[in-house]
Design a protein around this motif. Structure first.
Motif, PDB file in Angstrom:
ATOM      1  N   LEU B  69       0.902  -1.242  -0.027  1.00  0.00           N
ATOM      2  CA  LEU B  69      -0.022   0.098  -0.062  1.00  0.00           C
ATOM      3  C   LEU B  69       0.961   1.391   0.151  1.00  0.00           C
ATOM      4  O   LEU B  69       0.659   2.182  -0.662  1.00  0.00           O
ATOM      5  CB  LEU B  69      -0.823   0.022   1.101  1.00  0.00           C
ATOM      6  N   GLY B 102      -2.481  -1.774  -5.179  1.00  0.00           N
ATOM      7  CA  GLY B 102      -3.633  -2.096  -4.661  1.00  0.00           C
ATOM      8  C   GLY B 102      -4.056  -3.502  -4.862  1.00  0.00           C
ATOM      9  O   GLY B 102      -4.736  -4.404  -3.994  1.00  0.00           O
ATOM     10  N   HIS B 139     -12.105  -1.977   5.346  1.00  0.00           N
ATOM     11  CA  HIS B 139     -10.870  -1.438   4.814  1.00  0.00           C
ATOM     12  C   HIS B 139     -10.685  -1.946   3.146  1.00  0.00           C
ATOM     13  O   HIS B 139     -10.551  -1.419   2.153  1.00  0.00           O
ATOM     14  CB  HIS B 139      -9.619  -1.745   5.434  1.00  0.00           C
ATOM     15  N   HIS B 142     -12.915  -0.389   1.108  1.00  0.00           N
ATOM     16  CA  HIS B 142     -12.418   1.249   0.518  1.00  0.00           C
ATOM     17  C   HIS B 142     -11.435   0.849  -0.524  1.00  0.00           C
ATOM     18  O   HIS B 142     -11.308   1.806  -1.368  1.00  0.00           O
ATOM     19  CB  HIS B 142     -11.637   1.867   1.965  1.00  0.00           C
ATOM     20  N   VAL B 143     -10.588  -0.272  -0.417  1.00  0.00           N
ATOM     21  CA  VAL B 143      -9.442  -0.428  -1.525  1.00  0.00           C
ATOM     22  C   VAL B 143     -10.259  -0.777  -2.829  1.00  0.00           C
ATOM     23  O   VAL B 143      -9.709  -0.277  -3.943  1.00  0.00           O
ATOM     24  CB  VAL B 143      -8.470  -1.541  -0.996  1.00  0.00           C
ATOM     25  N   GLY B 146     -11.679   2.261  -4.030  1.00  0.00           N
ATOM     26  CA  GLY B 146     -10.282   3.088  -4.503  1.00  0.00           C
ATOM     27  C   GLY B 146      -9.803   2.798  -5.948  1.00  0.00           C
ATOM     28  O   GLY B 146      -9.609   3.578  -6.803  1.00  0.00           O
ATOM     29  N   TRP B 174      -7.274   7.471  -2.414  1.00  0.00           N
ATOM     30  CA  TRP B 174      -6.414   6.174  -2.428  1.00  0.00           C
ATOM     31  C   TRP B 174      -5.782   6.578  -1.335  1.00  0.00           C
ATOM     32  O   TRP B 174      -5.173   5.372  -0.519  1.00  0.00           O
ATOM     33  CB  TRP B 174      -5.500   6.182  -3.812  1.00  0.00           C
ATOM     34  N   CYS B 177      -6.951   5.378   2.127  1.00  0.00           N
ATOM     35  CA  CYS B 177      -6.664   3.779   2.186  1.00  0.00           C
ATOM     36  C   CYS B 177      -5.511   3.267   2.981  1.00  0.00           C
ATOM     37  O   CYS B 177      -5.388   2.540   3.841  1.00  0.00           O
ATOM     38  CB  CYS B 177      -6.734   3.006   0.883  1.00  0.00           C
ATOM     39  N   TRP B 181      -5.301   1.703   6.731  1.00  0.00           N
ATOM     40  CA  TRP B 181      -4.382   0.680   7.126  1.00  0.00           C
ATOM     41  C   TRP B 181      -3.298   0.895   8.262  1.00  0.00           C
ATOM     42  O   TRP B 181      -2.951  -0.037   8.937  1.00  0.00           O
ATOM     43  CB  TRP B 181      -3.695   0.164   5.790  1.00  0.00           C
TER      44      TRP B 181
END
Lengths: 82, 192
Positions: B69, B102, B139, B142-143, B146, B174, B177, B181
């Motif tokens: 990430l 990602g 999460h 969200h990715v 993104g 982005w 994210c 994390w």
């Protein structure tokens, strides 16, 4: 690619390595979770200030990020040590 | 095209990425932060259970995903930098590398999830794993969102119709994210 971004990424990876390394140490030591949280906080600041360019933003946004981190790390540490 | 000199980032209403995205970011990190504090409070009731459960998680997977990430965030920052210089092909190239980061994150996460399900550590196994699945699951969503935004950004870069505000807002989402994390990784994988 900017040199500051390359330097930031290198620092982020080194900090990730060290946080993972510290987690393998004796978890009964009270300072280890605090150290891991502080190193993770530094990573959070590096991403937000350098990659997200908060450094260019109004001081309100910079202060909000720093205040949030200080509060989060303090509360988690206090709960963890209680 | 990029109107670089017209946006005053020092103005409180114009942070890089836009004020709406930053309100969203503050709300998101606040929500995840509160959830992690609740996790810590719950862990005090049975520290041994939480410690043993945390040790079941693979720190190497967590650390590798962090690197994926962070590297992805680096390429995103490089893409925006190139975009500001009107170098659209390079901006699109770095955007593809960001998306690759990602995808690698999701692949390793998928493998980790598969491993946990196979071993029986599902949502209802204990309260630690309830937190683990809910927090990492949100999460992952969200990715995924993104990556969807990144595909639109790439499309507009390829067509040379990309607008500065949209590109910066997509990049800021982005990076969010990454930020989430960076809160989850130490709390779930390292300190309990």
């Amino acid at each position: 690619m900017r040199k500051t971004d390359i330097f930031t990424l290198a620092l982020l990876i080194i900090l990730t390595f060290f946080t993972a390394l510290f987690a393998r140490k004796d978890s009964t030591q009270w300072w280890i979770p605090l150290l891991i949280l502080i190193l993770s906080g530094i990573k959070f600041l590096l991403v937000s200030f350098n990659f997200m360019e908060v450094k260019k933003a109004h001081s309100f946004w910079k202060t909000s990020i720093i205040l949030y981190l200080v509060l989060f790390i303090s509360i988690v540490t206090l709960v963890h040590l209680s | 095209m990029t109107e670089e000199k017209t946006i005053d980032y020092k103005n409180i209403y114009y942070p890089p990425g836009g004020i709406l995205l930053w309100i969203l970011i503050l709300l998101e990190i606040l929500t995840f932060g509160i959830a992690l504090i609740v996790l810590m409070v719950f862990s005090r009731e049975d520290p041994e259970l939480y410690h043993r459960s945390r040790e079941i998680l693979n720190v190497n997977f967590g650390a590798t995903n962090t690197v994926f990430l962070l590297t992805s965030g680096f390429f995103m920052a490089s893409s925006i930098h190139r975009f500001h210089r009107n170098d659209f092909p390079k901006a699109a190239f770095f955007l593809r590398l960001a998306a690759l980061g990602g995808l690698l994150f999701l692949t390793l996460k998928g493998f980790e999830y598969y491993e946990k399900i196979e071993e029986g550590y599902t949502l209802g196994y204990n309260t630690f794993f309830t937190f683990y699945w809910l927090l990492t699951g949100f999460h992952v969503i969200h990715v995924l969102v993104g990556l969807f935004i990144l595909s639109f950004m790439h499309r507009s870069l390829s067509k040379r119709t990309a607008i500065r505000e949209d590109m910066e807002a997509g990049a800021t989402f982005w990076h969010m994210c990454d930020l989430i994390w960076l809160l989850l990784f130490p709390a779930l994988y390292l300190i309990l």
